[in-house]
Design a protein around this motif. Structure first.
Motif, PDB file in Angstrom:
ATOM      1  N   VAL A   1      -3.788 -10.071 -72.475  1.00 55.79           N
ATOM      2  CA  VAL A   1      -3.861 -10.278 -73.844  1.00 55.79           C
ATOM      3  C   VAL A   1      -4.665  -9.169 -74.536  1.00 55.79           C
ATOM      4  N   PRO A   2      -5.853  -8.662 -74.154  1.00 57.62           N
ATOM      5  CA  PRO A   2      -6.592  -7.587 -74.970  1.00 57.62           C
ATOM      6  C   PRO A   2      -5.962  -6.168 -74.920  1.00 57.62           C
ATOM      7  N   LEU A   3      -4.824  -6.216 -73.806  1.00 59.23           N
ATOM      8  CA  LEU A   3      -4.190  -4.843 -73.472  1.00 59.23           C
ATOM      9  C   LEU A   3      -3.392  -4.227 -74.469  1.00 59.23           C
ATOM     10  N   PRO A   4      -2.542  -5.142 -74.942  1.00 58.94           N
ATOM     11  CA  PRO A   4      -1.688  -4.613 -76.148  1.00 58.94           C
ATOM     12  C   PRO A   4      -2.251  -4.331 -77.307  1.00 58.94           C
ATOM     13  N   ILE A   5      -3.503  -5.215 -77.279  1.00 55.23           N
ATOM     14  CA  ILE A   5      -4.518  -4.878 -78.692  1.00 55.23           C
ATOM     15  C   ILE A   5      -4.930  -3.277 -78.439  1.00 55.23           C
ATOM     16  N   LEU A   6      -5.058  -3.164 -77.318  1.00 51.26           N
ATOM     17  CA  LEU A   6      -5.545  -1.751 -77.003  1.00 51.26           C
ATOM     18  C   LEU A   6      -4.789  -0.777 -77.239  1.00 51.26           C
ATOM     19  N   SER A   7      -3.468  -0.831 -76.754  1.00 55.00           N
ATOM     20  CA  SER A   7      -2.523   0.100 -77.084  1.00 55.00           C
ATOM     21  C   SER A   7      -2.368   0.075 -78.487  1.00 55.00           C
ATOM     22  N   LEU A   8      -2.206  -0.926 -79.243  1.00 50.32           N
ATOM     23  CA  LEU A   8      -1.859  -1.211 -80.759  1.00 50.32           C
ATOM     24  C   LEU A   8      -3.014  -0.097 -81.313  1.00 50.32           C
ATOM     25  N   ALA A   9      -4.362  -0.642 -80.940  1.00 46.90           N
ATOM     26  CA  ALA A   9      -5.480  -0.072 -81.479  1.00 46.90           C
ATOM     27  C   ALA A   9      -5.524   1.593 -81.411  1.00 46.90           C
ATOM     28  N   VAL A  10      -4.839   1.976 -80.099  1.00 53.36           N
ATOM     29  CA  VAL A  10      -4.803   3.410 -79.833  1.00 53.36           C
ATOM     30  C   VAL A  10      -3.848   3.969 -80.642  1.00 53.36           C
TER      31      VAL A  10
ATOM     32  N   MET B   1     -13.650   4.898 -80.903  1.00 52.47           N
ATOM     33  CA  MET B   1     -12.287   4.576 -80.356  1.00 52.47           C
ATOM     34  C   MET B   1     -12.683   4.680 -78.697  1.00 52.47           C
ATOM     35  N   MET B   2     -13.501   5.666 -78.187  1.00 52.88           N
ATOM     36  CA  MET B   2     -13.655   5.429 -76.699  1.00 52.88           C
ATOM     37  C   MET B   2     -14.293   4.260 -76.171  1.00 52.88           C
ATOM     38  N   PRO B   3     -15.449   3.926 -77.041  1.00 53.65           N
ATOM     39  CA  PRO B   3     -16.523   2.794 -76.514  1.00 53.65           C
ATOM     40  C   PRO B   3     -15.494   1.318 -76.763  1.00 53.65           C
ATOM     41  N   LEU B   4     -14.341   1.570 -77.763  1.00 51.13           N
ATOM     42  CA  LEU B   4     -13.574   0.474 -78.060  1.00 51.13           C
ATOM     43  C   LEU B   4     -12.869   0.064 -76.841  1.00 51.13           C
ATOM     44  N   MET B   5     -12.196   1.157 -75.980  1.00 54.93           N
ATOM     45  CA  MET B   5     -11.484   0.967 -74.956  1.00 54.93           C
ATOM     46  C   MET B   5     -12.287   0.269 -73.931  1.00 54.93           C
ATOM     47  N   GLY B   6     -13.492   0.628 -73.555  1.00 56.09           N
ATOM     48  CA  GLY B   6     -14.343   0.081 -72.820  1.00 56.09           C
ATOM     49  C   GLY B   6     -14.832  -1.514 -72.960  1.00 56.09           C
ATOM     50  N   LEU B   7     -14.677  -1.578 -74.360  1.00 57.60           N
ATOM     51  CA  LEU B   7     -15.248  -2.849 -74.782  1.00 57.60           C
ATOM     52  C   LEU B   7     -13.830  -3.811 -74.678  1.00 57.60           C
ATOM     53  N   LEU B   8     -12.664  -3.549 -74.840  1.00 61.60           N
ATOM     54  CA  LEU B   8     -11.491  -4.259 -74.689  1.00 61.60           C
ATOM     55  C   LEU B   8     -11.308  -4.590 -73.198  1.00 61.60           C
ATOM     56  N   GLY B   9     -11.575  -3.355 -72.506  1.00 60.38           N
ATOM     57  CA  GLY B   9     -11.116  -3.716 -71.094  1.00 60.38           C
ATOM     58  C   GLY B   9     -12.216  -4.371 -70.337  1.00 60.38           C
ATOM     59  N   GLY B  10     -13.432  -4.444 -70.894  1.00 63.64           N
ATOM     60  CA  GLY B  10     -14.481  -5.164 -70.277  1.00 63.64           C
ATOM     61  C   GLY B  10     -14.400  -6.566 -70.671  1.00 63.64           C
ATOM     62  N   ILE B  11     -13.620  -6.912 -71.999  1.00 58.54           N
ATOM     63  CA  ILE B  11     -13.748  -8.359 -72.477  1.00 58.54           C
ATOM     64  C   ILE B  11     -12.448  -8.815 -71.578  1.00 58.54           C
ATOM     65  N   ALA B  12     -11.565  -8.054 -71.174  1.00 61.31           N
ATOM     66  CA  ALA B  12     -10.426  -8.674 -70.105  1.00 61.31           C
ATOM     67  C   ALA B  12     -10.952  -8.877 -69.050  1.00 61.31           C
TER      68      ALA B  12
ATOM     69  N   MET C   1      -7.315  -0.739 -63.393  1.00 60.33           N
ATOM     70  CA  MET C   1      -6.298   0.401 -63.201  1.00 60.33           C
ATOM     71  C   MET C   1      -5.347   0.468 -64.212  1.00 60.33           C
ATOM     72  N   LEU C   2      -5.122  -0.667 -65.107  1.00 62.17           N
ATOM     73  CA  LEU C   2      -4.075  -0.590 -66.208  1.00 62.17           C
ATOM     74  C   LEU C   2      -4.740  -0.096 -67.529  1.00 62.17           C
ATOM     75  N   LEU C   3      -6.138   0.083 -67.335  1.00 64.25           N
ATOM     76  CA  LEU C   3      -6.711   0.308 -68.707  1.00 64.25           C
ATOM     77  C   LEU C   3      -6.446   1.995 -68.992  1.00 64.25           C
ATOM     78  N   TRP C   4      -6.308   2.840 -68.101  1.00 61.41           N
ATOM     79  CA  TRP C   4      -6.098   4.107 -68.533  1.00 61.41           C
ATOM     80  C   TRP C   4      -4.711   4.348 -68.827  1.00 61.41           C
ATOM     81  N   PRO C   5      -3.828   3.778 -68.256  1.00 57.49           N
ATOM     82  CA  PRO C   5      -2.494   3.922 -68.752  1.00 57.49           C
ATOM     83  C   PRO C   5      -2.313   3.399 -69.996  1.00 57.49           C
ATOM     84  N   MET C   6      -2.624   2.368 -70.353  1.00 60.86           N
ATOM     85  CA  MET C   6      -2.495   1.927 -71.836  1.00 60.86           C
ATOM     86  C   MET C   6      -3.044   2.899 -72.901  1.00 60.86           C
ATOM     87  N   ILE C   7      -4.176   3.555 -72.495  1.00 66.17           N
ATOM     88  CA  ILE C   7      -4.950   4.649 -73.522  1.00 66.17           C
ATOM     89  C   ILE C   7      -4.004   5.765 -73.276  1.00 66.17           C
TER      90      ILE C   7
END
Lengths: 658, 553
Positions: free
Chosen positions: B135-144, B213-224, B255-261
């Protein structure tokens, strides 16, 4: 002509040390004003590191306390409740870490921005203190690079350099600490991979540094080749050597390509190698940790936490090694910047700065005296030889002579743009070397052949140098020189934007603007390098009228190109090959049948029909023939009005010394 | 693919551990991980080597094509285009295109592959958990993507302000004399400062976004991963999945975090690459000099060619003013003709027409009895030895500059002869390495006169039947000029000479003088004729006499 490869000169290829104590010390000075922010940033980094370390540790607790013991017969509901608590705690840690990281990044980036602005402003201020001679020998483009690119490079150092290194070290220490705390034996086993990583990184860095340098020098070569061949494209065509020159380009291009391949190879090996070292760590954790589990000395939670730590462990180490490039680039850039900042103005200012004189010193009377003045732009190559003359207050003097005779140099010395070698120059009996340059120039008006207008409105331009006076006065000055009609034609009147370098105005209009600007400046001495360009009869009449108004009641030295100006002068000084050869009134000089008589016949007689195209001879080389003008392409290269070789210009005082 | 294998092994190992395992099995699992990662590394290596290498290859080819195209563009193109702009096409724009084709495509491919395999394995472990964790990952892509758009906008604003700041600095530096003369240093400083503050402010806006932006990635990934800890942990507690599943799941997630970014980043690269490619294409679409079908001429055919202008008129493209009009002139092989006129009379343009840097707007230039347009440019230009008014030399050795017109694979004549004929023999002795002295910034700086003479030697070396000299002695001192003219006029091959000049020594030597004024031929004849008639020529000549007299004083 400016050397074409200038912009990509070999200076750019210089590779410096990673650390130079002197440079570093000077750089730190720019961070000093931001001590508070930096301190906050470091504290934040410390907190962030702790929070980053917390994540895997929470996982460990979750597994060991709630997930794992189940098999030992714990109550599922309790375990799930515990998991929820820990997950919420984890999210809370994440949010706090997010907030702190945001704060830290923002603070530090802004420190970088501010420090960068401080440095740019300092360079800008400093460059303005340098004398025009400095710009004769350096293309504007290169100085601009210092102001723009080199400072930007330093921004990286300011924003991501030292402080980020500290952050990486904190994080690394935190992770190491946590691992040791959980299980020091397993930690030590995992750490055995670190030397491998350090070694791999060191080898990679050394290799890449060499190959990257190769890439850069070869790219510089390509660019130099390109620039030169595009500038000389007509020569290439005329000599039919397109194929041959293409081969030359291809060679440079291929060299560059090959350097990249080498570089690429190192990268392609390095990244998987690092992954592999990571895998070794992973395997060690599983194996040694697994053994521990079998023996009961290690818990599952510890193994899982170690797996997570080992992932985070490598990031700061890799970051640290990347900082190397940042540091190296910063050292090179800062060295160049400091070189520029250390350049002293070529014309020294008097010791006790003109506090006594001030910029608003009492108005000078305007008596000018050159007393046996000798002057050379280059050592020993005298452009002015033993020049002596006096100009009484209010007197109008015309300077005449062929191009290269030394007329512009007289103006350059009087304004203290250049330092002369022998003799003295006095204004109102006072040696100009004892007057602060700015105070002196506040009393001297200078109107150049090529009118230089600045971006902004017409009004801004008129008020240039005399903003303390009202805008109405500026407008009055424009009307006095007969520019009223011109402004009437502009859609926005005085508020009209001038456009880049005044391109929207005709030559005649620009001259009127320059006259009005000088009149508004109201100097006691006026130096005017008359424009040679021909204008239509009506404009010519307006300009002559304006000139009369401008010179009224002022000591003036006019480098004259118009017959009417010479005839109006009280006295004519005839320069020839750096010497003052004749002086007197027009009639006196004509009667002597000397140099003036010839010059007169050559340059001024019958003026109007043939325009003033006189002895462009000495300045030839810089092209101003046929097609070039019609096509509107400047032959002086893209951006630097001052060419690399002072001798080659042909634009009189504005571009280069005679 | 091998990338997703390693976590799977971890999963197996942990599961084994839970049920009690042997040391051998443990060692085997550890070994398998090493193998998996080694294989993965091998493929990464190969991928990088092929993809990035081919992007470099493409860069190389494209740069060659660009260069080749640019040097074949019409001379008029260069009169309306700044060299700096062209340079930025071959550097910045080429870079942007390569960045897309190389790293852009590589990361994109990587993302897709990793995503597919990792998600497939995650689904195999637990569908519900996978859905929750993703769930958080598409949000991540969208956010990016959203932030990426904004960042692009800010980026443009920053570039714009940076340009303004550079322009202001350049203006001040270019107008430094006026600034100093009007004691306006402080005013300029304040103006620059105001512009820079605006620049800093734009940067601040960007930083505000970027810092989030960068910390947000960490946050979303972390929440997941917190979600996985909670839901997955509960699942383990309830025995739906194993502990190994949970651990592997966490690894896949990270592993998925970086590709989404990187997806967002790749789209950025793509946009820039596209814009740059359009700019490069604009240049590639510019028409090049093309020749009519023409039989290749043999050397002898180019040896004795008469030149004739028939009612030639010319105006520069995009200008309505005729620079030359109604020119009729015929020059026989071996004839020496001087073209005289005031600055701007059209002398240089005339010589440019002969060599077909431009074609006449009306009328025709006949070379060897044939319209010059029917020659190939290469053949036509092989008729001439040309010394342009601006003596443009290349940053190479003196020897290479003299041999400029020769193919390095063919026979290159010795440079000494032409240099001597151009009056450089004595100068040569003063150069540190003689003929092999580099000139230009990396070597010595030649004086204006020396440059002109090297340019002359460059043209003389070719031994062409017709020499076009455009004001070629302007910076040469009279004594040397005399020497050069002597050897030029007495050369055994007796080439046709066309000289745009106003120097007396040349005027007195030529067979015929053509007087140009405002683009028209107003008179022709020998020096004596023209002086007798007393028109413009006599006037110009008289002036020249005086200039030379003055110089001698």
């Amino acid at each position: 002509m400016a050397a074409p490869w200038e912009a990509f000169g070999h200076e750019e290829e210089k590779v410096g040390a990673v650390y130079d104590h002197g440079l570093a010390k000077r750089l730190v000075r720019y961070l000093k004003p931001y001590r508070k922010e930096i301190f906050i940033s470091v504290v934040l980094l410390f907190a962030i590191s702790l929070l980053e370390v917390a994540g895997p540790y929470i996982t460990k607790i979750a597994i060991d306390k709630f997930v794992r013991p189940l098999h030992g017969g714990a109550v599922p509901e309790v375990a799930v409740r515990g998991l929820i608590t820990l997950s919420i705690l984890y999210v809370f840690v994440l949010i706090v870490a997010f907030a702190l990281r945001y704060w830290q990044t923002y603070t530090m980036s802004m420190v970088g921005q501010r420090a960068m602005q401080d440095l740019r402003l300092e360079i800008f201020k400093h460059v303005q203190t340098l004398t025009p001679g400095f710009f004769d020998t350096r293309p504007v483009g290169r100085i601009l690079t210092r102001v723009t690119q080199d400072v930007s490079t330093l921004n990286e150092l300011f924003a991501q350099g030292v402080v980020a290194v500290i952050g990486d070290i904190f994080l690394l220490a935190g992770i190491i600490g946590a691992m040791l705390f959980m299980n020091w034996k397993l930690a030590l086993v995992v750490f055995t991979t670190v030397p491998l990583l350090v070694l791999a990184t060191a080898i990679f860095r050394a290799k890449v540094r060499v190959s990257y340098r190769k890439v850069r020098t070869r790219l510089a070569r390509i660019n130099a080749y390109l620039q030169e061949h595009l500038q000389g494209v007509e020569v290439v065509k005329l000599f039919n050597v397109e194929t041959k020159e293409f081969r030359g380009f291809d060679r440079a291009n291929k060299d560059h390509y090959e350097a990249h391949l080498q570089n690429l190879f190192y990268y392609a090996v390095f990244f998987p190698a690092v992954e592999f070292i990571g895998a070794i760590a992973l395997a060690l954790i599983l194996w040694y940790g697994g053994l521990g589990i079998l023996e009961g000395t290690v818990t599952f939670g510890v193994v899982v936490a170690f797996l997570q730590y080992s992932e985070r462990f490598y990031q700061p180490i890799r970051d640290l090694s990347e900082k190397y490039n940042v540091f190296q680039a910063a050292m090179v850039s800062s060295e160049r910047i400091f070189d520029l900042l250390d350049t002293k103005p070529a014309v020294p200012e008097p010791a006790e700065v003109a506090a006594a004189t001030g910029t608003k010193a009492g108005r000078l009377r305007g008596a000018v005296e050159f007393d046996h003045v000798w002057f050379a732009y280059k050592d020993g190559d005298f452009i002015l030889r033993d020049i002596s003359f006096k100009v009484a207050p209010g007197e109008k003097v015309a300077l005449v002579g062929a191009t290269g005779a030394g007329k512009s140099s007289v103006a350059n010395l009087l304004t203290r743009f250049y330092e002369f070698q022998r003799g003295s120059i006095r204004i109102d009996g006072r040696d100009i070397r004892d007057i602060h340059g700015r105070a002196l120039r506040r009393q001297i008006g200078l109107v150049l052949q090529d009118v230089f207008l600045f971006g902004g409105t017409v009004r801004d331009n008129l008020r240039f140098g005399a903003r303390e006076r009202s805008a109405e006065e500026a407008e009055r000055a424009l009307h006095e020189v007969g520019g009223g009609r011109m402004v009437g034609r502009l859609p926005n009147g005085l508020e009209e934007e001038v456009g880049e370098r005044g391109v929207y105005f005709s030559m005649g209009e620009r001259q009127l603007l320059a006259f009005a600007r000088a009149l508004h400046y109201d100097p006691s001495i006026l130096i005017l390098d008359e424009a040679t360009s021909s204008v239509d009869v009506e404009t010519e009449r307006v300009i002559q009228e304006a000139l009369r108004r401008l010179l009224e009641g002022r000591t003036s030295l006019v480098i004259a190109h118009r017959l009417s100006t010479i005839l109006d002068a009280d006295r004519i000084l005839v320069m020839h090959r750096g010497e003052l050869r004749e002086q007197g009134t027009h009639e006196e000089l004509l009667a002597r049948r000397g140099i003036y008589a010839r010059l007169y016949e050559l340059q001024y007689q019958g003026q109007g029909a043939g325009a003033a195209e006189n002895g462009d001879r000495a300045g030839a080389g810089g092209g101003n023939d046929d097609g070039r003008e019609a096509s509107g392409r400047s032959s002086e290269g893209s951006e630097s009005p001052a060419s690399a070789e002072p001798a080659a210009g042909s634009r009189g005082i504005t571009s280069s010394p005679e | 693919m091998f990338q997703v294998w390693a976590p799977w092994i971890v999963r197996e190992a942990i599961n084994h551990l839970q049920h009690g395992t042997t040391r051998a099995a443990l060692a085997r699992d550890a070994g398998l991980i090493l193998l998996a990662v080694a294989l993965q590394g091998l493929f990464l290596f190969l991928m990088r080597m092929t993809l990035i290498r081919s992007s470099r290859r493409m860069e190389y080819e494209l740069r060659n094509d660009l260069y080749d195209h640019m040097q074949r563009l019409h001379a008029s193109f260069y009169r309306r285009t700044r060299v700096g702009d062209l340079l930025s096409r071959t550097t910045n724009d080429l870079d942007a295109v390569r960045n897309f084709l190389g790293p852009g495509i590589m990361y994109f491919a990587n993302t897709i592959v990793t995503f597919c395999f990792a998600v497939a394995l995650m689904l195999r472990i637990d569908v519900r958990l996978t859905l929750l964790a993703l769930v958080p990952l598409p949000i991540l892509s969208l956010a990016v993507a959203r932030l990426g758009g904004k960042i692009h906008h800010f980026y443009e604003a920053i570039q714009d302000r940076f340009g303004k700041m550079t322009a202001k600095a350049q203006e001040t530096l270019a107008g430094i004399r006026v600034v100093k003369a009007y004691v306006e240093e402080e005013g300029e400083y304040h103006a620059f400062r105001a512009i820079h503050e605006d620049y800093t402010e734009q940067n601040r806006k960007m930083i505000q976004l970027w810092s989030a932006m960068m910390p947000l990635m960490g946050l979303l990934g972390g929440i997941a991963s917190a979600v996985v800890l909670w839901v997955g942990g509960s699942a383990v507690v309830h025995g739906r999945i194993s502990l190994g599943d949970l651990v592997a799941f966490q690894i896949y997630l990270s592993m998925l975090l970086w590709p989404m970014i990187s997806l967002g980043w790749v789209s950025n690269l793509f946009q820039r690459g596209e814009a740059s490619m359009a700019r490069i294409r604009a240049i590639m679409d510019e028409p090049i000099e093309e020749d009519l079908e023409a039989p290749r001429l043999r050397r002898q055919e180019r040896q004795r060619v008469p030149i004739e202008l028939k009612n030639v008129g010319f105006k520069y493209p995009a200008s309505d003013r005729f620079v030359l009009r109604g020119l009729n002139l015929s020059v026989t092989p071996g004839e020496r003709v001087a073209i005289v006129g005031r600055t701007g009379a059209g002398k240089s343009t005339l010589l440019a027409l002969l060599a077909r840097l431009f074609d006449p707007t009306e009328g025709a230039v006949l070379v060897g009895g044939r319209d010059a347009r029917e020659w190939t440019r290469a053949d036509l230009r092989r008729v001439y030895g040309i010394v342009p008014q601006e003596s443009f030399l290349f940053s190479d050795t003196i020897r290479a500059n003299v041999a400029f017109g020769f193919d390095e694979h063919g026979a290159v004549p010795a440079a000494e002869g032409p240099l001597a004929r151009a009056g450089l023999r004595s100068d040569l002795e003063t150069f540190p390495r003689g003929l092999d002295t580099m000139i230009g910034e990396r070597g010595i700086t030649l004086s204006g006169g020396q440059k002109q003479r090297v340019a002359l030697a460059r043209a003389l070396a070719l031994e062409r039947p017709v020499l076009l000299l455009d004001d070629a002695f302007a910076s040469v001192d009279p004594g040397t000029e005399e020497e050069i003219l002597q050897s030029l006029f007495e050369h055994r091959t007796r080439p046709t000479l066309l000289l745009a000049t106003h120097r007396r020594s040349a005027l007195l030597r030529v067979d015929r003088i053509v007087v140009l004024d405002e683009g028209r031929i107003v008179d022709t004849g020998t020096h004596a004729d023209l002086i007798r008639r007393g028109g413009l020529y006599a006037d110009l000549y008289h002036r020249e006499e005086m200039v030379e007299e003055l110089e001698a004083l």
